[in-house]
Design a protein around this motif. Structure first.
Motif, short mmCIF file in Angstrom:
data_model
loop_
_atom_site.label_atom_id
_atom_site.label_comp_id
_atom_site.label_asym_id
_atom_site.label_seq_id
_atom_site.Cartn_x
_atom_site.Cartn_y
_atom_site.Cartn_z
N GLY A 144 33.22 29.64 24.72
CA GLY A 144 33.77 28.85 25.82
C GLY A 144 35.28 29.00 25.94
O GLY A 144 35.83 29.07 27.05
N SER A 145 35.98 29.05 24.80
CA SER A 145 37.44 29.23 24.81
C SER A 145 37.82 30.57 25.43
O SER A 145 38.73 30.65 26.27
N TRP A 146 37.12 31.62 25.03
CA TRP A 146 37.41 32.96 25.55
C TRP A 146 37.10 33.07 27.04
O TRP A 146 37.91 33.57 27.83
N VAL A 147 35.93 32.59 27.44
CA VAL A 147 35.51 32.72 28.84
C VAL A 147 36.42 31.89 29.75
O VAL A 147 36.85 32.36 30.82
N THR A 148 36.72 30.66 29.33
CA THR A 148 37.61 29.81 30.14
C THR A 148 39.00 30.43 30.25
O THR A 148 39.63 30.38 31.32
N GLY A 149 39.49 31.03 29.16
CA GLY A 149 40.78 31.69 29.20
C GLY A 149 40.80 32.87 30.16
O GLY A 149 41.78 33.07 30.90
N VAL A 150 39.71 33.64 30.17
CA VAL A 150 39.61 34.80 31.08
C VAL A 150 39.71 34.35 32.53
O VAL A 150 40.42 34.96 33.35
N PHE A 151 39.02 33.25 32.88
CA PHE A 151 39.05 32.77 34.27
C PHE A 151 40.37 32.07 34.61
O PHE A 151 40.77 32.04 35.78
N THR A 152 41.05 31.50 33.61
CA THR A 152 42.31 30.80 33.86
C THR A 152 43.37 31.75 34.41
O THR A 152 44.22 31.35 35.22
N GLY A 153 43.34 33.01 33.98
CA GLY A 153 44.38 33.96 34.40
C GLY A 153 44.22 34.49 35.80
O GLY A 153 45.18 35.06 36.36
N PHE A 154 43.04 34.34 36.41
CA PHE A 154 42.80 34.96 37.71
C PHE A 154 43.68 34.40 38.83
O PHE A 154 44.34 35.15 39.56
N LEU A 155 43.70 33.06 38.97
CA LEU A 155 44.39 32.45 40.12
C LEU A 155 45.90 32.69 40.10
O LEU A 155 46.46 33.12 41.12
N PRO A 156 46.62 32.43 38.98
CA PRO A 156 48.07 32.70 39.00
C PRO A 156 48.39 34.16 39.29
O PRO A 156 49.31 34.46 40.07
N CYS A 157 47.64 35.08 38.69
CA CYS A 157 47.90 36.50 38.90
C CYS A 157 47.61 36.89 40.35
O CYS A 157 48.36 37.68 40.94
N LEU A 158 46.55 36.35 40.93
CA LEU A 158 46.22 36.64 42.32
C LEU A 158 47.32 36.16 43.26
O LEU A 158 47.72 36.88 44.18
N MET A 159 47.83 34.96 43.02
CA MET A 159 48.87 34.40 43.90
C MET A 159 50.18 35.17 43.78
O MET A 159 50.87 35.40 44.77
N VAL A 160 50.53 35.60 42.56
CA VAL A 160 51.77 36.38 42.39
C VAL A 160 51.62 37.76 43.02
O VAL A 160 52.54 38.28 43.66
N SER A 161 50.45 38.38 42.87
CA SER A 161 50.24 39.73 43.40
C SER A 161 50.25 39.77 44.92
O SER A 161 50.51 40.81 45.52
N ARG A 162 49.96 38.64 45.56
CA ARG A 162 49.94 38.57 47.03
C ARG A 162 51.32 38.29 47.62
O ARG A 162 51.47 38.27 48.85
N LEU A 163 52.32 38.02 46.77
CA LEU A 163 53.67 37.79 47.27
C LEU A 163 54.29 39.11 47.74
O LEU A 163 53.92 40.18 47.29
N HIS A 164 55.26 39.00 48.65
CA HIS A 164 55.98 40.18 49.12
C HIS A 164 57.20 40.42 48.23
O HIS A 164 57.94 39.49 47.90
N PHE A 165 57.41 41.67 47.85
CA PHE A 165 58.58 42.05 47.07
C PHE A 165 59.35 43.11 47.87
O PHE A 165 58.81 44.17 48.20
N CYS A 166 60.59 42.79 48.21
CA CYS A 166 61.38 43.69 49.04
C CYS A 166 61.97 44.82 48.19
O CYS A 166 61.54 45.05 47.07
N SER A 167 62.97 45.50 48.70
CA SER A 167 63.47 46.71 48.05
C SER A 167 64.09 46.44 46.68
O SER A 167 64.14 47.33 45.83
#
Length: 302
Positions: A144-167
Motif C-alpha cells: 500500500g505504501s509503494w502503490v500510494t506513493g506511485v500515484f501521489t507523484g502523477f498529479l504534481p508532475c502532470l500539472m508542472v509538465s503542462r506549464l509553458h516555459f519560454c526561452s
C-alpha cells in the motif's frame, strides 16, 4: 507573449568555481557510495538472517531499497553536472526526475509512518502484536505504501509538465524540483501551486502526525517501564528514529507545505541537500547500526 517549446533545461547547480565543484563532487560521491553500500548491507543481512524475518526488519529492508532508488534519482545526475561543462537535462528527463522524486519521497513518508505504527504495536501492545501484524498485514501495509506513493507523484508532475516555459531555461537548482520549475514558468502557476500545496499538506502533515503520535505513545509507554536499563535501551532506539524522522519531515514540510514558493535559491539548495543526500545516509545508520539484533546478525554473517 511568444512561447517556444523548451527541449532542455540548464541546471546552475551550486557554484561556477571549478575547484569548488571538484570538492563538492568528491564529497557527494563519497556520501552516495556510503549510502548505497549501507543500504545494500541492510538488505543483505535482513535477507540472509532468519532471525530478522520479522515485520520490523522487512519494513527496514523496504526503506533501504527505497533510499537507494531515491538518492539515485538525484545524485548521479548531480555528480555528472558538477563535472560537466554543459550542465543540462532534457525536458522529458526533467519531468521523469521530478516524478520519481515526488513518488519516492511520498512513499518514504508512508513507510516511515507504517514503521512508527509497527513500533507502537510492538512496544505498547506486545501481547496483540502477533495478531495485529501478521504476514498479510505487513504485505498490505508495504505494498500500500509503494502503490500510494506511485500515484501521489502523477498529479504534481502532470500539472508542472503542462506549464509553458519560454526561452529562458536556466534552473537555479541542482535537480528538477517543483519550486524552481514554478519560478521558471512564464504561465500562470496559481492552480499548480494550490494543488501541490494541498497535496503536500495532506501527505506530509498526515504522515508526520501519525508518526509523531506513535512515537509519543511509545515514549509514554517507556516511562512506565520499572527497569532503568530497559528505559534507556528502548528510549535510545526510539529517540534515534524520531530524530531522523524530524529532520526529514522538518525539511520537507518547510519546502513544500507553503502557499507560495519564494524561498531563496541558495537556502532552497541547502535544505534540499538534507533530504536528498544526507537523510538516505542517516537512515541505515540510525535504524540498523544502533540495533543490537541487527549488529549481532551482521557479525554472525561476517
Amino acid at each position: 507573449t511568444n512561447v517556444t517549446a523548451i527541449l532542455e533545461f540548464r541546471l546552475l547547480g551550486f557554484s561556477s568555481n571549478p575547484h569548488c565543484q571538484i570538492l563538492l563532487s568528491t564529497v557527494f560521491l563519497v556520501i552516495y557510495i556510503l549510502t548505497i553500500l549501507g543500504n545494500i548491507i541492510i538488505i543483505s543481512v535482513v535477507t540472509l538472517e532468519p532471525q530478522l524475518h520479522s515485520p520490523m526488519y522487512k519494513f527496514l529492508k523496504n526503506l533501504s531499497f527505497l533510499e537507494i532508488c531515491y538518492t539515485t534519482t538525484i545524485v548521479p545526475k548531480m555528480l555528472a553536472n558538477l563535472l560537466a561543462k554543459r550542465k543540462s537535462i532534457s525536458f522529458s528527463g526533467c519531468m521523469a526526475q521530478l516524478y520519481y522524486f515526488i513518488s519516492l519521497g511520498a512513499t518514504e513518508c508512508y513507510l516511515l509512518a507504517v514503521m512508527a505504527y509497527d513500533r507502537y504495536l510492538a512496544v505498547c501492545e506486545p501481547l496483540h502484536y502477533g495478531m495485529a501484524m501478521t504476514a498479510e498485514s505487513y504485505t498490505c501495509l508495504a505494498v500500500g505504501s509503494w502503490v500510494t506513493g506511485v500515484f501521489t507523484g502523477f498529479l504534481p508532475c502532470l500539472m508542472v509538465s503542462r506549464l509553458h516555459f519560454c526561452s529562458y531555461n536556466l534552473i537555479d537548482h541542482f535537480f528538477c524540483d517543483i519550486s524552481p520549475l514554478l519560478k521558471l514558468s512564464c504561465s500562470d502557476t496559481t492552480a499548480a501551486e494550490t494543488v501541490i500545496f494541498i497535496l503536500s499538506l495532506l501527505v506530509l502533515s498526515s504522515c508526520f502526525l501519525l508518526t509523531l503520535v506513535s512515537y509519543l505513545l511509545i515514549i509514554l509507554s517507556i516511562l512506565k517501564i520499572p527497569s532503568a536499563s530497559g528505559k534507556r535501551i528502548t528510549f535510545s532506539t526510539c529517540s534515534s528514529h524520531l530524530m531522523v524522522v524530524t529532520i526529514y519531515y522538518g525539511t520537507m514540510i518547510s519546502m513544500y507545505v507553503r502557499p507560495t514558493y519564494n524561498l531563496s535559491s541558495e537556502l532552497n539548495k541547502a535544505v534540499s541537500v538534507l533530504y536528498t543526500v544526507v537523510t538516505p545516509l542517516l537512515n541505515p545508520v540510525i535504524y540498523s547500526l544502533r540495533n543490537k539484533a541487527f549488529k549481532k546478525a551482521l557479525e554472525k554473517i561476517v
